[in-house]
Design a protein around this motif. Structure first.
Motif, PDB file in Angstrom:
ATOM      1  N   VAL A  48      -4.062   4.906   7.544  1.00 32.40           N
ATOM      2  CA  VAL A  48      -4.024   3.858   6.527  1.00 32.40           C
ATOM      3  C   VAL A  48      -4.735   2.617   7.043  1.00 32.40           C
ATOM      4  O   VAL A  48      -5.631   2.089   6.393  1.00 32.40           O
ATOM      5  CB  VAL A  48      -2.573   3.507   6.150  1.00 32.40           C
ATOM      6  CG1 VAL A  48      -2.543   2.337   5.171  1.00 32.40           C
ATOM      7  CG2 VAL A  48      -1.860   4.720   5.578  1.00 32.40           C
ATOM      8  N   ALA A  49      -4.328   2.165   8.220  1.00 30.79           N
ATOM      9  CA  ALA A  49      -4.921   0.961   8.796  1.00 30.79           C
ATOM     10  C   ALA A  49      -4.633   0.930  10.289  1.00 30.79           C
ATOM     11  O   ALA A  49      -3.631   1.472  10.742  1.00 30.79           O
ATOM     12  CB  ALA A  49      -4.359  -0.296   8.139  1.00 30.79           C
ATOM     13  N   SER A  50      -5.523   0.265  11.023  1.00 28.58           N
ATOM     14  CA  SER A  50      -5.335   0.128  12.458  1.00 28.58           C
ATOM     15  C   SER A  50      -5.777  -1.252  12.903  1.00 28.58           C
ATOM     16  O   SER A  50      -6.558  -1.928  12.224  1.00 28.58           O
ATOM     17  CB  SER A  50      -6.115   1.197  13.214  1.00 28.58           C
ATOM     18  OG  SER A  50      -7.508   1.032  13.011  1.00 28.58           O
ATOM     19  N   VAL A  63      -7.017   1.943   0.527  1.00 27.62           N
ATOM     20  CA  VAL A  63      -6.107   0.787   0.586  1.00 27.62           C
ATOM     21  C   VAL A  63      -6.840  -0.517   0.832  1.00 27.62           C
ATOM     22  O   VAL A  63      -6.216  -1.594   0.794  1.00 27.62           O
ATOM     23  CB  VAL A  63      -5.029   0.977   1.670  1.00 27.62           C
ATOM     24  CG1 VAL A  63      -4.293   2.291   1.482  1.00 27.62           C
ATOM     25  CG2 VAL A  63      -5.612   0.867   3.069  1.00 27.62           C
ATOM     26  N   LYS A  64      -8.131  -0.451   1.062  1.00 26.03           N
ATOM     27  CA  LYS A  64      -8.904  -1.657   1.371  1.00 26.03           C
ATOM     28  C   LYS A  64      -8.780  -2.669   0.242  1.00 26.03           C
ATOM     29  O   LYS A  64      -8.930  -2.327  -0.936  1.00 26.03           O
ATOM     30  CB  LYS A  64     -10.364  -1.269   1.604  1.00 26.03           C
ATOM     31  CG  LYS A  64     -11.160  -2.242   2.445  1.00 26.03           C
ATOM     32  CD  LYS A  64     -12.521  -1.651   2.795  1.00 26.03           C
ATOM     33  CE  LYS A  64     -12.392  -0.490   3.761  1.00 26.03           C
ATOM     34  NZ  LYS A  64     -13.717   0.045   4.184  1.00 26.03           N
ATOM     35  N   SER A  84      -0.265  -4.575  -4.693  1.00 24.29           N
ATOM     36  CA  SER A  84      -0.869  -3.799  -5.788  1.00 24.29           C
ATOM     37  C   SER A  84      -0.635  -2.311  -5.589  1.00 24.29           C
ATOM     38  O   SER A  84      -1.559  -1.494  -5.682  1.00 24.29           O
ATOM     39  CB  SER A  84      -2.374  -4.100  -5.880  1.00 24.29           C
ATOM     40  OG  SER A  84      -2.591  -5.484  -6.082  1.00 24.29           O
ATOM     41  N   LEU A  85       0.587  -1.974  -5.294  1.00 27.36           N
ATOM     42  CA  LEU A  85       0.923  -0.586  -4.991  1.00 27.36           C
ATOM     43  C   LEU A  85       0.656   0.334  -6.171  1.00 27.36           C
ATOM     44  O   LEU A  85       0.804  -0.061  -7.340  1.00 27.36           O
ATOM     45  CB  LEU A  85       2.392  -0.481  -4.565  1.00 27.36           C
ATOM     46  CG  LEU A  85       2.684  -0.968  -3.142  1.00 27.36           C
ATOM     47  CD1 LEU A  85       4.178  -1.213  -2.947  1.00 27.36           C
ATOM     48  CD2 LEU A  85       2.154   0.038  -2.122  1.00 27.36           C
ATOM     49  N   LYS A  86       0.273   1.553  -5.841  1.00 29.74           N
ATOM     50  CA  LYS A  86      -0.004   2.583  -6.829  1.00 29.74           C
ATOM     51  C   LYS A  86       0.899   3.789  -6.566  1.00 29.74           C
ATOM     52  O   LYS A  86       1.303   4.009  -5.411  1.00 29.74           O
ATOM     53  CB  LYS A  86      -1.472   3.019  -6.740  1.00 29.74           C
ATOM     54  CG  LYS A  86      -2.477   1.895  -6.894  1.00 29.74           C
ATOM     55  CD  LYS A  86      -3.890   2.410  -6.677  1.00 29.74           C
ATOM     56  CE  LYS A  86      -4.917   1.283  -6.808  1.00 29.74           C
ATOM     57  NZ  LYS A  86      -6.298   1.778  -6.582  1.00 29.74           N
ATOM     58  N   PRO A  87       1.174   4.572  -7.572  1.00 25.49           N
ATOM     59  CA  PRO A  87       2.001   5.767  -7.344  1.00 25.49           C
ATOM     60  C   PRO A  87       1.422   6.673  -6.255  1.00 25.49           C
ATOM     61  O   PRO A  87       2.182   7.313  -5.520  1.00 25.49           O
ATOM     62  CB  PRO A  87       1.997   6.455  -8.704  1.00 25.49           C
ATOM     63  CG  PRO A  87       1.844   5.335  -9.681  1.00 25.49           C
ATOM     64  CD  PRO A  87       0.916   4.364  -9.008  1.00 25.49           C
ATOM     65  N   GLU A  88       0.111   6.698  -6.131  1.00 25.11           N
ATOM     66  CA  GLU A  88      -0.498   7.546  -5.094  1.00 25.11           C
ATOM     67  C   GLU A  88      -0.309   7.007  -3.685  1.00 25.11           C
ATOM     68  O   GLU A  88      -0.685   7.657  -2.715  1.00 25.11           O
ATOM     69  CB  GLU A  88      -1.993   7.761  -5.372  1.00 25.11           C
ATOM     70  CG  GLU A  88      -2.778   6.496  -5.645  1.00 25.11           C
ATOM     71  CD  GLU A  88      -2.930   6.218  -7.126  1.00 25.11           C
ATOM     72  OE1 GLU A  88      -1.943   6.371  -7.880  1.00 25.11           O
ATOM     73  OE2 GLU A  88      -4.048   5.821  -7.541  1.00 25.11           O
ATOM     74  N   ASP A  89       0.269   5.830  -3.551  1.00 26.46           N
ATOM     75  CA  ASP A  89       0.621   5.308  -2.229  1.00 26.46           C
ATOM     76  C   ASP A  89       1.947   5.887  -1.733  1.00 26.46           C
ATOM     77  O   ASP A  89       2.340   5.652  -0.591  1.00 26.46           O
ATOM     78  CB  ASP A  89       0.735   3.780  -2.262  1.00 26.46           C
ATOM     79  CG  ASP A  89      -0.594   3.098  -2.521  1.00 26.46           C
ATOM     80  OD1 ASP A  89      -0.605   2.105  -3.272  1.00 26.46           O
ATOM     81  OD2 ASP A  89      -1.612   3.561  -1.981  1.00 26.46           O
ATOM     82  N   THR A  90       2.629   6.625  -2.587  1.00 27.22           N
ATOM     83  CA  THR A  90       3.901   7.237  -2.200  1.00 27.22           C
ATOM     84  C   THR A  90       3.691   8.214  -1.054  1.00 27.22           C
ATOM     85  O   THR A  90       2.872   9.127  -1.142  1.00 27.22           O
ATOM     86  CB  THR A  90       4.531   7.966  -3.402  1.00 27.22           C
ATOM     87  OG1 THR A  90       4.850   7.017  -4.421  1.00 27.22           O
ATOM     88  CG2 THR A  90       5.785   8.714  -2.984  1.00 27.22           C
ATOM     89  N   ALA A  91       4.423   7.981   0.032  1.00 25.16           N
ATOM     90  CA  ALA A  91       4.274   8.816   1.232  1.00 25.16           C
ATOM     91  C   ALA A  91       5.275   8.356   2.280  1.00 25.16           C
ATOM     92  O   ALA A  91       5.906   7.299   2.135  1.00 25.16           O
ATOM     93  CB  ALA A  91       2.863   8.709   1.795  1.00 25.16           C
ATOM     94  N   VAL A  92       5.392   9.137   3.329  1.00 21.53           N
ATOM     95  CA  VAL A  92       6.074   8.682   4.539  1.00 21.53           C
ATOM     96  C   VAL A  92       5.042   7.950   5.382  1.00 21.53           C
ATOM     97  O   VAL A  92       3.972   8.502   5.669  1.00 21.53           O
ATOM     98  CB  VAL A  92       6.686   9.851   5.324  1.00 21.53           C
ATOM     99  CG1 VAL A  92       7.252   9.360   6.645  1.00 21.53           C
ATOM    100  CG2 VAL A  92       7.775  10.530   4.494  1.00 21.53           C
ATOM    101  N   TYR A  93       5.348   6.731   5.752  1.00 20.63           N
ATOM    102  CA  TYR A  93       4.445   5.922   6.552  1.00 20.63           C
ATOM    103  C   TYR A  93       4.920   5.949   8.002  1.00 20.63           C
ATOM    104  O   TYR A  93       6.090   5.680   8.284  1.00 20.63           O
ATOM    105  CB  TYR A  93       4.401   4.495   6.021  1.00 20.63           C
ATOM    106  CG  TYR A  93       3.577   4.381   4.763  1.00 20.63           C
ATOM    107  CD1 TYR A  93       4.024   4.945   3.565  1.00 20.63           C
ATOM    108  CD2 TYR A  93       2.340   3.744   4.760  1.00 20.63           C
ATOM    109  CE1 TYR A  93       3.264   4.870   2.406  1.00 20.63           C
ATOM    110  CE2 TYR A  93       1.577   3.660   3.608  1.00 20.63           C
ATOM    111  CZ  TYR A  93       2.040   4.228   2.440  1.00 20.63           C
ATOM    112  OH  TYR A  93       1.278   4.156   1.286  1.00 20.63           O
ATOM    113  N   LEU A  94       3.991   6.259   8.901  1.00 24.42           N
ATOM    114  CA  LEU A  94       4.329   6.409  10.314  1.00 24.42           C
ATOM    115  C   LEU A  94       3.550   5.413  11.157  1.00 24.42           C
ATOM    116  O   LEU A  94       2.336   5.257  10.987  1.00 24.42           O
ATOM    117  CB  LEU A  94       4.025   7.817  10.789  1.00 24.42           C
ATOM    118  CG  LEU A  94       4.733   8.943  10.030  1.00 24.42           C
ATOM    119  CD1 LEU A  94       3.742   9.663   9.118  1.00 24.42           C
ATOM    120  CD2 LEU A  94       5.370   9.928  10.991  1.00 24.42           C
TER     121      LEU A  94
END
Length: 120
Positions: A48-50, A63-64, A84-94
């Motif tokens: 996602v980002a670093s 996500v930019k 500006s979250l979207k339904p496709e952002d649904t996930a487990v974030y690690l």
């Protein structure tokens, strides 16, 4: 021994915002980079980002402009501000941390993950 503690996440509506944090503690000599990945059900894990030790950031195209990764004062905590979250952002974030331990071993650590759910 190094420990990663993630917090944040939860449920948000489309267009809303959430914040994640990940704190690293333990026998840390230096942190080289910190990052957030995500994995949706049935999908591969994706970056996602670093952010590097020098503060250079990198974002996935998806996500930019919406997500911001930060590591204030180069401390051992990384944040991910998600707007500006979207339904496709649904996930487990690690959370992922690349670091050098006090015994001068370079090791890559993963957090356990935190669930982000975005409803439409």
């Amino acid at each position: 021994q190094v420990r990663l503690v993630e917090s944040g996440g939860g449920l948000a509506q489309a267009g809303g915002s959430l914040s994640l944090s990940c704190a690293a503690s333990g026998s840390i000599f230096r942190i080289n980079a910190m990052a957030w990945y995500r994995q949706a059900p049935g999908e591969q894990r994706e970056l996602v980002a670093s952010i590097t030790s020098g503060g250079t950031t990198n974002y996935s195209d998806s996500v930019k402009g919406r997500f911001t990764i930060s590591r204030p004062n180069a401390r051992n905590t990384v944040y991910l501000e998600m707007n500006s979250l979207k339904p496709e952002d649904t996930a487990v974030y690690l959370c992922n941390v690349d670091l050098v331990t006090s015994t001068i071993s370079t090791i890559n650590y993963w957090g356990k993950g935190t669930l982000v759910t975005v409803s439409s």
